[in-house]
Design a protein around this motif. Structure first.
Motif, PDB file in Angstrom:
ATOM      1  N   ARG A  51     -46.033 103.009 -41.391  1.00 34.97           N
ATOM      2  CA  ARG A  51     -46.570 102.814 -40.479  1.00 34.97           C
ATOM      3  C   ARG A  51     -45.763 101.286 -39.699  1.00 34.97           C
ATOM      4  N   ASN A  52     -44.310 101.284 -40.045  1.00 35.81           N
ATOM      5  CA  ASN A  52     -43.277 100.224 -39.336  1.00 35.81           C
ATOM      6  C   ASN A  52     -43.286 100.437 -38.304  1.00 35.81           C
ATOM      7  N   GLN A  53     -43.436 101.282 -37.251  1.00 37.37           N
ATOM      8  CA  GLN A  53     -42.900 101.315 -35.795  1.00 37.37           C
ATOM      9  C   GLN A  53     -43.522 101.857 -35.247  1.00 37.37           C
ATOM     10  N   PHE A  54     -44.211 101.099 -34.146  1.00 39.67           N
ATOM     11  CA  PHE A  54     -45.252 101.020 -33.483  1.00 39.67           C
ATOM     12  C   PHE A  54     -45.187 101.129 -31.995  1.00 39.67           C
ATOM     13  N   SER A  55     -45.194 101.841 -31.152  1.00 40.32           N
ATOM     14  CA  SER A  55     -45.104 101.541 -29.288  1.00 40.32           C
ATOM     15  C   SER A  55     -45.940 101.116 -29.220  1.00 40.32           C
ATOM     16  N   GLY A  56     -45.335  99.613 -28.932  1.00 38.64           N
ATOM     17  CA  GLY A  56     -47.118  98.929 -27.885  1.00 38.64           C
ATOM     18  C   GLY A  56     -46.278  97.841 -27.135  1.00 38.64           C
ATOM     19  N   ASN A  65     -43.620  95.209 -35.080  1.00 41.17           N
ATOM     20  CA  ASN A  65     -42.761  96.049 -35.822  1.00 41.17           C
ATOM     21  C   ASN A  65     -42.646  95.369 -36.982  1.00 41.17           C
ATOM     22  N   TYR A  66     -41.757  96.465 -38.041  1.00 36.88           N
ATOM     23  CA  TYR A  66     -41.071  96.134 -38.612  1.00 36.88           C
ATOM     24  C   TYR A  66     -41.872  94.983 -39.595  1.00 36.88           C
ATOM     25  N   GLU A  67     -43.020  95.552 -40.341  1.00 35.64           N
ATOM     26  CA  GLU A  67     -43.765  93.909 -41.205  1.00 35.64           C
ATOM     27  C   GLU A  67     -42.630  94.003 -42.742  1.00 35.64           C
ATOM     28  N   PRO A  68     -42.909  92.738 -43.223  1.00 33.43           N
ATOM     29  CA  PRO A  68     -42.167  92.661 -45.166  1.00 33.43           C
ATOM     30  C   PRO A  68     -42.539  94.302 -45.674  1.00 33.43           C
ATOM     31  N   LEU A 230     -31.299 100.207 -36.189  1.00 36.68           N
ATOM     32  CA  LEU A 230     -30.873  99.093 -37.329  1.00 36.68           C
ATOM     33  C   LEU A 230     -31.827  98.870 -38.517  1.00 36.68           C
ATOM     34  N   PHE A 231     -32.897  98.744 -38.228  1.00 36.20           N
ATOM     35  CA  PHE A 231     -33.797  99.215 -38.929  1.00 36.20           C
ATOM     36  C   PHE A 231     -34.115 100.327 -40.173  1.00 36.20           C
ATOM     37  N   VAL A 240     -35.176  97.049 -48.559  1.00 39.37           N
ATOM     38  CA  VAL A 240     -37.149  96.546 -48.179  1.00 39.37           C
ATOM     39  C   VAL A 240     -36.486  95.613 -47.761  1.00 39.37           C
ATOM     40  N   ILE A 241     -37.821  95.373 -47.009  1.00 36.12           N
ATOM     41  CA  ILE A 241     -38.041  93.933 -46.285  1.00 36.12           C
ATOM     42  C   ILE A 241     -38.783  92.755 -46.645  1.00 36.12           C
TER      43      ILE A 241
END
Length: 278
Positions: A51-56, A65-68, A230-231, A240-241
Motif C-alpha cells: 500500500r506504499n504507492q498512492f496517487s494523491g 507514499n512510502y511509509e516504513p 528510486l524507491f 526496507v524502510i
C-alpha cells in the motif's frame, strides 16, 4: 548475491535467541529474533509495502507514499535535533565489530551526526564529503568532493572508494544529503552489480522533490516518477524502510528516509498454496 557474511562477530550457534535462525539468515547476520516474531515482521512488511504507492494530491506526495515497512527495536537518532540528525538501526550492533566504515556525503559544515556517531562507535572509521571545504577535526576525515554519478565534474561512490583504497570493503552506513543529486547517484551505484552495490548495510538519505517540479507555459508540472523509481530501486536491491522523518524547513519537498538491507529470502511469501518472491 548477498551481503558478505561474518561482518558481525557471532556464529549461529552462539546467538542469544535459541530460535532465531530465520532472522539471522534472512538479515544476513544482523538481527537475532524469535522466528515467530520475525515472521510477524515479514507479514507487516508485505502489508505496508503493498500500500506504499498512492496517487494523491501532488503536494502530499510524502504524506501519501512510502511509509516504513520495517522497525528496529533500538533505533537511535544521532546528531543534533532538527536538520542534521539521522536515524540508525540498532547502532549497538556495530559496537562489537572490530572495525566499521561510515561515509557521510554532504555535510555543509554540520558535523553533529559524525560527532555523536564517533562517540557511540569509536571503532568506526568515518569519512565526510562535501563540495565545500570544511574541517571536522578528529571525529572524521574530511574530503572535498562534488558527489554525483561521476559525470559533469562529480565523483561517484566507486570513484571515491577507489581513491581511498576502500574498494572491496563493507560499508556499514551510507549517509547522504546531496540536495537532489541522489537520483543520479543511486542510479549509477545500483546500475552495476558488484561488491559495493551489494555490501552497503544502512542507507540514510534525504530525498528531494524540488527538481521534479517544473514550470511549463505557466503551468506547474509534477513529475514524481523518478521518486517512485528510486524507491522501487531500493526495493529491488533488498532494502526496507525503517524510518521516515519530515524536514520541516521544506515539508512538501524533502523527507529523510532510513533503509536497511536484507537477504533476498526475507521478501519471500510462503503459504499453503504457493510461494512467491518480490
Amino acid at each position: 548475491m548477498f551481503l558478505t557474511r561474518h561482518h558481525y562477530p557471532r556464529l549461529l550457534n552462539q546467538i542469544s535467541e535459541p530460535n532465531c535462525r530465520l532472522s539471522w539468515l534472512e538479515s544476513d547476520e544482523f538481527f537475532c529474533e524469535d522466528d515467530h516474531d520475525w515472521q510477524r515482521r515479514k507479514d507487516r512488511f508485505h502489508l505496508q509495502h503493498n500500500r506504499n504507492q498512492f496517487s494523491g494530491p501532488h503536494y502530499m506526495f510524502f504524506q501519501d507514499n512510502y511509509e516504513p515497512t520495517f522497525s528496529c527495536r533500538f533505533e537511535q537518532r544521532l546528531g543534533c535535533n532538527g536538520d542534521g540528525g539521522k536515524w540508525i538501526c540498532d547502532p549497538y550492533r556495530l559496537q562489537n565489530k572490530t572495525s566499521c566504515l561510515i561515509y557521510s556525503l554532504g555535510s555543509n559544515g554540520e558535523f553533529s551526526f559524525e560527532n555523536e556517531t564517533k562517540r557511540l562507535l569509536p571503532n568506526c572509521d568515518i569519512h565526510t564529503f562535501d563540495r565545500k571545504q570544511f574541517n571536522c577535526t578528529e571525529i572524521c576525515t574530511f574530503h572535498q568532493a562534488n558527489i554525483g554519478s561521476g559525470l559533469h565534474d562529480t565523483k561517484s561512490l566507486r570513484m571515491i572508494m577507489s581513491e581511498l583504497n576502500h574498494t572491496g570493503q563493507y560499508l556499514d552506513i551510507l549517509k547522504i544529503d546531496v540536495e537532489g543529486s541522489e537520483y543520479e547517484f543511486f542510479k549509477d551505484l545500483f546500475n552495476t552489480t558488484d561488491h559495493l552495490s551489494e555490501n552497503i548495510r544502512q542507507i540514510l538519505v534525504e530525498i528531494h522533490l524540488s527538481n521534479l517540479v517544473k514550470k511549463v507555459n505557466n503551468e506547474t508540472i509534477y513529475d514524481f516518477q523518478p521518486a517512485h523509481d528510486l524507491f522501487q530501486l531500493f526495493h529491488e536491491k533488498n532494502y526496507v524502510i525503517f524510518h521516515k522523518e519530515v524536514n520541516l524547513y521544506n515539508p512538501h519537498m524533502a523527507f529523510e528516509f532510513s533503509f536497511i538491507k536484507m537477504n533476498k529470502k526475507f521478501f519471500s511469501v510462503k503459504n499453503q498454496s504457493n510461494s512467491t518472491e518480490h
